[in-house]
Write a protein that holds these residues in place. Structure first.
Motif, PDB file in Angstrom:
ATOM      1  N   LEU A   1       0.823  -1.202   0.000  1.00  0.00           N
ATOM      2  CA  LEU A   1       0.000   0.000   0.000  1.00  0.00           C
ATOM      3  C   LEU A   1       0.859   1.255   0.000  1.00  0.00           C
ATOM      4  CD1 LEU A   1      -2.845   1.237   0.189  1.00  0.00           C
ATOM      5  CD2 LEU A   1      -2.659   1.039   2.681  1.00  0.00           C
ATOM      6  N   GLU A   2       1.878   1.303   0.846  1.00  0.00           N
ATOM      7  CA  GLU A   2       2.756   2.478   0.920  1.00  0.00           C
ATOM      8  C   GLU A   2       3.483   2.701  -0.403  1.00  0.00           C
ATOM      9  OE1 GLU A   2       2.921   4.710   3.138  1.00  0.00           O
ATOM     10  OE2 GLU A   2       2.313   3.864   5.065  1.00  0.00           O
ATOM     11  N   LYS A   3       3.866   1.621  -1.056  1.00  0.00           N
ATOM     12  CA  LYS A   3       4.530   1.733  -2.367  1.00  0.00           C
ATOM     13  C   LYS A   3       3.620   2.444  -3.362  1.00  0.00           C
ATOM     14  CE  LYS A   3       6.175  -1.336  -6.100  1.00  0.00           C
ATOM     15  NZ  LYS A   3       5.030  -1.218  -7.027  1.00  0.00           N
ATOM     16  N   HIS A   4       2.348   2.075  -3.398  1.00  0.00           N
ATOM     17  CA  HIS A   4       1.432   2.672  -4.359  1.00  0.00           C
ATOM     18  C   HIS A   4       1.028   4.095  -3.958  1.00  0.00           C
ATOM     19  CE1 HIS A   4       1.398  -0.914  -6.621  1.00  0.00           C
ATOM     20  NE2 HIS A   4       0.693  -1.634  -5.764  1.00  0.00           N
ATOM     21  N   VAL A   5       0.900   4.346  -2.676  1.00  0.00           N
ATOM     22  CA  VAL A   5       0.620   5.705  -2.210  1.00  0.00           C
ATOM     23  C   VAL A   5       1.762   6.635  -2.624  1.00  0.00           C
ATOM     24  CG1 VAL A   5       0.490   7.154  -0.137  1.00  0.00           C
ATOM     25  CG2 VAL A   5      -0.926   5.106  -0.322  1.00  0.00           C
ATOM     26  N   ASP A   6       2.989   6.204  -2.416  1.00  0.00           N
ATOM     27  CA  ASP A   6       4.143   7.018  -2.808  1.00  0.00           C
ATOM     28  C   ASP A   6       4.138   7.290  -4.310  1.00  0.00           C
ATOM     29  OD1 ASP A   6       5.058   7.122  -0.206  1.00  0.00           O
ATOM     30  OD2 ASP A   6       6.515   5.497  -0.453  1.00  0.00           O
ATOM     31  N   GLU A   7       3.761   6.300  -5.101  1.00  0.00           N
ATOM     32  CA  GLU A   7       3.744   6.480  -6.554  1.00  0.00           C
ATOM     33  C   GLU A   7       2.680   7.489  -6.975  1.00  0.00           C
ATOM     34  OE1 GLU A   7       4.256   6.196 -10.684  1.00  0.00           O
ATOM     35  OE2 GLU A   7       5.582   5.853  -8.956  1.00  0.00           O
ATOM     36  N   LEU A   8       1.500   7.433  -6.378  1.00  0.00           N
ATOM     37  CA  LEU A   8       0.453   8.389  -6.713  1.00  0.00           C
ATOM     38  C   LEU A   8       0.878   9.802  -6.327  1.00  0.00           C
ATOM     39  CD1 LEU A   8      -2.359   9.070  -7.739  1.00  0.00           C
ATOM     40  CD2 LEU A   8      -3.261   8.476  -5.487  1.00  0.00           C
TER      41      LEU A   8
END
Length: 211
Positions: A72-79
């Motif tokens: 989840l944190e990986k995708h939040v950072d990408e957004l």
């Protein structure tokens, strides 16, 4: 550090650096979480999908929640990275609005599983998950607020409310476009929503000169 792949309990002799193994495990976890949701997903299935033994999986992630949070944190950072890039890419506010809308559509289009994990998680009641999801929205709003405050001559409260509106319409429209099976070309969808937003922001709050 590298590790031997095991698939169906048989070592295959191939080795992966730790960072590559972590990426492989996250990709497998994304498939399983997206297909089953958090509660129905099992570490056994994730390990099998990744082609590793459970001990290898647990070497990287001590439990299912830790694995879910890393993903989840990986995708939040990408957004967040995409939205910040949209603000920094130009000084033309009309293009900024289009790019901000486009950041959400691109995220949905390229990473639809990731988008569902970020905005449609079945684990919203978990404080760590809720905090991460809130960070995705808050950081995006902050980036847009700073730009609107500087370039439209608005106080921070009015600028923030406009930023919340832009983020909200972008997120909801992108999700609706995906759920409608991409019924129109992405560029056309982005143009529709960004034109709607720009008529409000650009027409009511033109670019202000800077000293």
């Amino acid at each position: 550090m590298s590790e031997t792949i095991q698939q169906n309990g048989v070592g295959r002799g191939a080795r992966l650096p730790r960072t590559a193994r972590r990426a492989q495990l996250l990709a497998a976890a994304q498939d399983v979480f997206a297909a089953n949701g958090y509660h129905a997903a099992g570490m056994d299935e994730i390990a099998e999908r990744a082609g590793v033994s459970k001990p290898v999986l647990y070497q990287h992630f001590p439990g299912k929640l830790e694995l879910y949070m890393a993903l989840l944190e990986k995708h939040v950072d990408e957004l967040i990275r995409r939205v910040n890039a949209a603000m920094d890419s130009t000084t033309d506010n009309k293009v900024r609005v289009r790019n901000a809308v486009g950041a959400y559509f691109d995220f949905v289009d390229g990473e639809s599983q990731a988008f569902r994990l970020v905005f449609e998680s079945d684990l919203r009641g978990e404080p760590l998950v809720s905090d991460a999801i809130d960070r995705a929205t808050t950081a995006s709003v902050d980036a847009i607020t700073a730009t609107i405050t500087a370039d439209a001559g608005l106080d921070v409260h009015r600028a923030r409310l406009l930023a919340v509106g832009l983020v909200g319409v972008s997120q909801v429209a992108a999700r609706a476009w995906l759920e409608d099976n991409r019924a129109m070309p992405k560029d056309e969808a982005i143009a529709l929503i960004s034109n709607l937003a720009w008529r409000g922001i650009g027409g009511g709050f033109p670019l202000q000169p800077h000293d």
